[in-house]
Write a protein that holds these residues in place. Structure first.
Motif, mmCIF file in Angstrom:
data_model
loop_
_atom_site.group_PDB
_atom_site.id
_atom_site.type_symbol
_atom_site.label_atom_id
_atom_site.label_comp_id
_atom_site.label_asym_id
_atom_site.label_seq_id
_atom_site.Cartn_x
_atom_site.Cartn_y
_atom_site.Cartn_z
ATOM 1 N N GLU A 97 0.830 -1.209 0.000
ATOM 2 C CA GLU A 97 0.000 0.000 0.000
ATOM 3 C C GLU A 97 0.861 1.255 0.000
ATOM 4 O O GLU A 97 0.529 2.249 -0.655
ATOM 5 N N LEU A 98 1.960 1.230 0.726
ATOM 6 C CA LEU A 98 2.878 2.369 0.722
ATOM 7 C C LEU A 98 3.469 2.569 -0.678
ATOM 8 O O LEU A 98 3.573 3.700 -1.155
ATOM 9 N N ALA A 99 3.812 1.469 -1.344
ATOM 10 C CA ALA A 99 4.366 1.554 -2.701
ATOM 11 C C ALA A 99 3.335 2.098 -3.689
ATOM 12 O O ALA A 99 3.674 2.884 -4.579
ATOM 13 N N LEU A 125 4.665 6.225 7.137
ATOM 14 C CA LEU A 125 4.472 6.783 5.795
ATOM 15 C C LEU A 125 5.559 7.800 5.475
ATOM 16 O O LEU A 125 6.176 7.742 4.405
ATOM 17 N N PHE A 126 5.805 8.730 6.381
ATOM 18 C CA PHE A 126 6.821 9.753 6.134
ATOM 19 C C PHE A 126 8.205 9.128 5.939
ATOM 20 O O PHE A 126 8.971 9.544 5.062
ATOM 21 N N LYS A 127 8.534 8.121 6.750
ATOM 22 C CA LYS A 127 9.836 7.455 6.614
ATOM 23 C C LYS A 127 9.941 6.730 5.277
ATOM 24 O O LYS A 127 10.994 6.740 4.636
ATOM 25 N N LYS A 140 12.618 7.630 2.392
ATOM 26 C CA LYS A 140 13.551 6.593 1.928
ATOM 27 C C LYS A 140 13.523 6.465 0.406
ATOM 28 O O LYS A 140 14.542 6.156 -0.217
ATOM 29 N N HIS A 141 12.360 6.687 -0.197
ATOM 30 C CA HIS A 141 12.201 6.531 -1.642
ATOM 31 C C HIS A 141 12.102 7.877 -2.354
ATOM 32 O O HIS A 141 11.570 7.975 -3.460
ATOM 33 N N ASN A 142 12.613 8.908 -1.725
ATOM 34 C CA ASN A 142 12.553 10.260 -2.273
ATOM 35 C C ASN A 142 13.404 10.354 -3.542
ATOM 36 O O ASN A 142 14.355 9.596 -3.723
ATOM 37 N N PHE A 198 10.009 15.385 -1.966
ATOM 38 C CA PHE A 198 9.191 15.464 -0.759
ATOM 39 C C PHE A 198 9.994 16.038 0.410
ATOM 40 O O PHE A 198 11.138 15.641 0.632
ATOM 41 N N THR A 199 9.392 16.962 1.147
ATOM 42 C CA THR A 199 9.912 17.408 2.434
ATOM 43 C C THR A 199 8.794 17.266 3.449
ATOM 44 O O THR A 199 7.612 17.187 3.081
#
Length: 200
Positions: free
Chosen positions: A65-67, A92-94, A98-100, A109-110
């Motif tokens: 779901e995060l992906a 979610l933020f992590k 990580k995939h920024n 993303f910030t």
């Protein structure tokens, strides 16, 4: 150019046809998601900055779901500054951090836990997820989300969520999911103040 939005609630099945929170008349969640993406990208250029004031999506913390959410967010134009909403969690933020990726020479993303302050058009704008009382000051305005299809009964508070009734202050129709520009914000502030002066 800067833009502002909140409460997209991507992948949230309970928000469709739920008049308590919003007036989202879509047949499916996929249709709602695509409307927001299309409205966003029709307004926001790849070089623009968007401030998202919380409640990005309603998903679990499962990797799949995060992906899926990351894939959708990467389709959105511009750099996005996320201010944490009540439905946004650290997992979610992590994951997004990580995939920024790099866009316009900086992270796509910030993230901010509580809020930030911006100055433009001779105003101080306090950007938060939850509405806050900034007091009756000439130049202090709170931009917020959280309350969906409602408005705070104070001239100094502007709801910038996708369901905001205060978009009526723009005196034009905008497609659902369209982020507000700085000019839109200034017009909303001006028109709401005029509206509230008439009520006194």
């Amino acid at each position: 150019m800067d833009f502002f939005t909140a409460d997209t609630h991507f992948f949230h099945p309970g928000i469709v046809h739920n008049a308590r929170f919003a007036d989202r008349h879509f047949l499916t969640i996929g249709e709602m998601n695509e409307q927001i993406v299309n409205s966003w990208n029709a307004t926001v250029a790849p070089t623009d900055q968007v401030y998202h004031l919380g409640d990005i999506a309603l998903i679990s913390t499962k990797a799949a779901e995060l992906a899926r959410l990351l894939s959708l967010l990467l389709r959105l134009n511009g750099n996005i500054c996320f201010i944490k909403g009540n439905h946004d969690n650290q997992t979610l933020f992590k994951y997004l951090a990580k995939h920024n990726i790099t866009v316009n020479g900086k992270p796509k993303f910030t993230f901010h836990e509580v809020g930030i302050r911006l100055k433009f058009a001779k105003y101080q704008f306090f950007l938060t997820h939850y509405p806050m009382i900034v007091g009756p000051a000439k130049n202090r305005i709170n931009l917020h989300g959280h309350i969906h299809n409602r408005a705070v009964n104070m001239a100094e508070n502007i709801n910038v969520g996708v369901d905001s009734p205060e978009k009526d202050y723009l005196h034009r129709s905008i497609p659902f999911g369209t982020p507000f520009s700085r000019d839109d914000i200034v017009m909303m502030v001006t028109e709401k103040k005029i509206d509230y002066q008439k009520r006194r």
